[in-house]
Design an enzyme around this catalytic site. Structure first.
Site, PDB file in Angstrom:
ATOM      1  CE  LYS A   1      -5.103  -1.403   4.404  1.00 44.96           C
ATOM      2  NZ  LYS A   1      -4.958  -2.779   4.897  1.00 44.96           N
TER       3      LYS A   1
ATOM      4  CG  ASP B   1      -7.430  -2.193   7.405  1.00 43.43           C
ATOM      5  OD1 ASP B   1      -6.712  -3.194   7.565  1.00 43.43           O
ATOM      6  OD2 ASP B   1      -7.122  -1.077   7.857  1.00 43.43           O
TER       7      ASP B   1
HETATM    8  P1  NAD Z   1     -10.616  -3.562  14.343  1.00 41.90           P
HETATM    9  O1  NAD Z   1     -11.170  -2.240  14.039  1.00 41.90           O
HETATM   10  O2  NAD Z   1     -11.511  -4.752  14.350  1.00 41.90           O
HETATM   11  O3  NAD Z   1      -9.889  -3.535  15.783  1.00 41.90           O
HETATM   12  C1  NAD Z   1      -8.985  -2.533  16.106  1.00 41.90           C
HETATM   13  C2  NAD Z   1      -8.618  -2.671  17.565  1.00 41.90           C
HETATM   14  O4  NAD Z   1      -7.658  -1.666  17.865  1.00 41.90           O
HETATM   15  C3  NAD Z   1      -9.777  -2.483  18.530  1.00 41.90           C
HETATM   16  O5  NAD Z   1      -9.728  -3.454  19.543  1.00 41.90           O
HETATM   17  C4  NAD Z   1      -9.515  -1.096  19.121  1.00 41.90           C
HETATM   18  O6  NAD Z   1      -9.982  -0.976  20.450  1.00 41.90           O
HETATM   19  C5  NAD Z   1      -8.006  -1.076  19.118  1.00 41.90           C
HETATM   20  N1  NAD Z   1      -7.493   0.294  19.202  1.00 41.90           N
HETATM   21  C6  NAD Z   1      -7.826   1.362  18.440  1.00 41.90           C
HETATM   22  N2  NAD Z   1      -7.185   2.457  18.865  1.00 41.90           N
HETATM   23  C7  NAD Z   1      -6.408   2.055  19.892  1.00 41.90           C
HETATM   24  C8  NAD Z   1      -5.520   2.721  20.768  1.00 41.90           C
HETATM   25  N3  NAD Z   1      -5.276   4.020  20.651  1.00 41.90           N
HETATM   26  N4  NAD Z   1      -4.908   1.988  21.733  1.00 41.90           N
HETATM   27  C9  NAD Z   1      -5.136   0.669  21.882  1.00 41.90           C
HETATM   28  N5  NAD Z   1      -5.979  -0.017  21.072  1.00 41.90           N
HETATM   29  C10 NAD Z   1      -6.612   0.672  20.114  1.00 41.90           C
HETATM   30  O7  NAD Z   1      -9.391  -3.750  13.334  1.00 41.90           O
HETATM   31  P2  NAD Z   1      -8.707  -5.117  12.864  1.00 41.90           P
HETATM   32  O8  NAD Z   1      -9.358  -5.537  11.605  1.00 41.90           O
HETATM   33  O9  NAD Z   1      -8.624  -6.060  14.003  1.00 41.90           O
HETATM   34  O10 NAD Z   1      -7.252  -4.588  12.459  1.00 41.90           O
HETATM   35  C11 NAD Z   1      -6.229  -4.411  13.431  1.00 41.90           C
HETATM   36  C12 NAD Z   1      -4.897  -4.300  12.708  1.00 41.90           C
HETATM   37  O11 NAD Z   1      -4.676  -5.468  11.921  1.00 41.90           O
HETATM   38  C13 NAD Z   1      -4.750  -3.130  11.732  1.00 41.90           C
HETATM   39  O12 NAD Z   1      -3.396  -2.734  11.695  1.00 41.90           O
HETATM   40  C14 NAD Z   1      -5.108  -3.759  10.392  1.00 41.90           C
HETATM   41  O13 NAD Z   1      -4.580  -3.052   9.300  1.00 41.90           O
HETATM   42  C15 NAD Z   1      -4.443  -5.099  10.568  1.00 41.90           C
HETATM   43  N6  NAD Z   1      -4.952  -6.141   9.690  1.00 41.90           N
HETATM   44  C16 NAD Z   1      -6.260  -6.499   9.713  1.00 41.90           C
HETATM   45  C17 NAD Z   1      -6.697  -7.531   8.885  1.00 41.90           C
HETATM   46  C18 NAD Z   1      -8.117  -8.020   8.909  1.00 41.90           C
HETATM   47  O14 NAD Z   1      -8.409  -9.021   8.228  1.00 41.90           O
HETATM   48  N7  NAD Z   1      -9.008  -7.429   9.668  1.00 41.90           N
HETATM   49  C19 NAD Z   1      -5.804  -8.160   8.028  1.00 41.90           C
HETATM   50  C20 NAD Z   1      -4.467  -7.767   8.026  1.00 41.90           C
HETATM   51  C21 NAD Z   1      -4.060  -6.756   8.879  1.00 41.90           C
END
Ligand code: NAD
Length: 461
Positions: free
Chosen positions: A147, A187
């Site tokens: 990561k 991410d």
């Molecule tokens: P992203 O940046 O697209 O979305 C993040 C979301 O979190 C947004 O809707 C934002 O408004 C919200 N957010 C941020 N701060 C917040 C708060 N204080 N309160 C409420 N909501 C809040 O990110 P993503 O890619 O969707 O990733 C989200 C999670 O999923 C993370 O933990 C990431 O590590 C995990 N993840 C993502 C992927 C991927 O393919 N994108 C894969 C595995 C895991």
């Protein structure tokens, strides 16, 4: 197999015995203090890395993983920290801090996302790298876990500043990554465009005669630049595949269920749109701009358009605003956190009115939150299972880049579904075998595989 490591016994959280795959009563968990002591880690219950290692070691103990293998998994293999200057639009230079943590590569090259966020820290990146090792093993893709991230707020950077941060970060770690060694991906705070800049920078740093394969240094690229069809929606799609496999055994009909989401970014947004296509009703969403509610169901396509234009769910016309506490207390069949880590503490867990929590985000539940949910009989489908769809399609992208044979969207979906269903079934089997909760079971299924490989390889020399 080695005997369980010495440790303090703690009572397991009570859980109902009616859940899918449950057979034997939950065994007492043993805190893996011996490994912590041996590695001179001063255990801090609030530290995300320590929490993650604890979960790993509890499962490792259950499966009887050899002590030296537990020690190997309890620390990353490499922790890289870099500082690099970037020319800002103002004409000044700003120094940024970046990380790449390579946790384990027993099963294949390190693999894991790059996060651009103001709160990126070494311990959190270490924790996320461990989760990647568990995930890749659980879905049986031939990768290890890594990561990375840069401490910055991408929302406050202009497009050209974001590009320069990405390129300088790539150049700073370019000798420690590569298509055969360590393959980053998007991410939180990064996306396909960031991966395109990253891949291009890496190519510039590679001798021209070997550049042919250099795009495989990252996944999650735009499709026009070697990305895979289906990668953008992959994490949400994988989560939906897991729900299809698990929910019917919990007497929840996915086509008529209600659910709520934290986060409507990549994971939350795609999960919402895909569940809507199946007929499920989204009744509440919380993100960094506020919480919204509509008992009749939120139009996920219209909400996506709103989030694209305003960057958050706040102010969406098709729902009413609600408070954060009202959001957590909202009655639904399935509660799906898809935002940041550690948002469901004991306080939120006491408020949640759902039958199932399906973790789209990494580590969204604290250990205290976890214990409260389990004691209230709420089933938790863990993140290393639910969000493994992203790394699975990343693996497909890497395979396509290296073979130069590109797959149809249908083939990607079909293969993803197969991987997710098998991972879900492995988790259910482990739960049955070890008589533990679903989270521990997923870790057991992942660690069993790593143990097998270490037993075959041995330790050099
Ligand atoms: P992203 O940046 O697209 O979305 C993040 C979301 O979190 C947004 O809707 C934002 O408004 C919200 N957010 C941020 N701060 C917040 C708060 N204080 N309160 C409420 N909501 C809040 O990110 P993503 O890619 O969707 O990733 C989200 C999670 O999923 C993370 O933990 C990431 O590590 C995990 N993840 C993502 C992927 C991927 O393919 N994108 C894969 C595995 C895991």
């Amino acid at each position: 197999m080695a005997s369980p490591s010495a440790g303090t016994t703690i009572a397991p959280p009570a859980r109902p015995q009616t859940a899918p795959g449950a057979a034997a009563p939950a065994q007492p968990r043993r805190l893996p203090l011996k490994v912590f002591e041996e590695l001179e880690i001063v255990r801090d219950p609030a530290n995300l890395f320590h929490q993650t290692i604890e979960t790993v070691l509890i499962a490792a103990d259950l499966v009887g993983l050899k002590h030296h293998q537990q020690i190997i998994l309890a620390q990353p293999k490499n922790e890289i920290m870099v500082h690099f200057p970037v020319l800002m639009d103002s004409g000044h230079h700003q120094l940024f801090k970046g990380y790449r943590v390579q946790h384990n590569n027993a099963l294949g090259p390190y693999k894991g996302g790059l996060r651009f966020h103001p709160h990126v820290s070494l311990d959190d990146v270490k924790s996320l790298a461990v989760l990647m090792t568990m995930k890749t093993s659980l879905v049986r893709v031939p990768f290890g876990g890594g990561k990375g991230g840069v401490k910055c707020d991408p929302r406050k950077l202009s497009r050209s500043e974001l590009m320069r941060v990405t390129r300088r970060f790539c150049s700073a770690i370019s000798h420690q990554i590569g298509p055969d060694y360590d393959i980053p991906a998007p991410d939180v705070g990064t996306n396909a465009q960031v991966m395109a800049w990253f891949a291009d920078t890496y190519a510039q740093m590679t001798p021209e005669s070997s550049r042919y394969n250099s795009a495989a240094v990252v996944t999650g690229k735009p499709v026009d630049m070697g990305g895979s069809l289906g990668r953008e929606k992959a994490t949400g799609q994988g989560l939906v595949d897991v729900l299809k496999e698990m929910l019917h055994e919990l007497d929840i009909d996915i086509g008529s269920m209600t659910y709520s989401l934290i986060g409507f970014g990549n994971v939350g947004g795609w999960t919402g749109r895909l569940l809507s296509q199946l007929g499920a009703k989204l009744v509440a969403v919380l993100d960094h701009t506020g919480a919204i509610h509509n008992a009749k169901g939120i139009d996920t396509t219209a909400l996506s358009a709103h989030v694209d234009s305003t960057s958050g769910v706040g102010g969406f016309k098709g729902a009413d605003a609600m408070t954060t506490d009202q959001f957590y207390s909202c009655k639904v069949d399935v509660f799906i956190p898809c935002a940041l880590e550690q948002m469901v503490t004991a306080k939120e867990a006491k408020m949640i009115q759902a039958k199932v929590v399906a973790e789209g985000a990494n580590a969204p539940t604290t250990p205290e939150g976890d214990a409260v949910l389990l004691s209230r009989g709420i089933e938790i489908l863990p993140a290393i299972l639910c969000n493994a769809g992203g790394v699975t399609v990343s693996y497909f992208e890497w395979v396509q880049n290296r073979s130069s044979v590109y797959w149809s969207a249908d083939k990607v979906d079909e293969e993803l579904d197969r991987h997710m269903v098998m991972a879900a079934r492995r988790t259910k089997v482990a739960r049955h075998k070890y008589g533990c909760d679903m989270r521990t079971a997923a870790y057991c299924a992942a660690i069993e595989q790593i143990g097998k490989v270490y037993d075959l390889r041995g330790v050099f020399p």
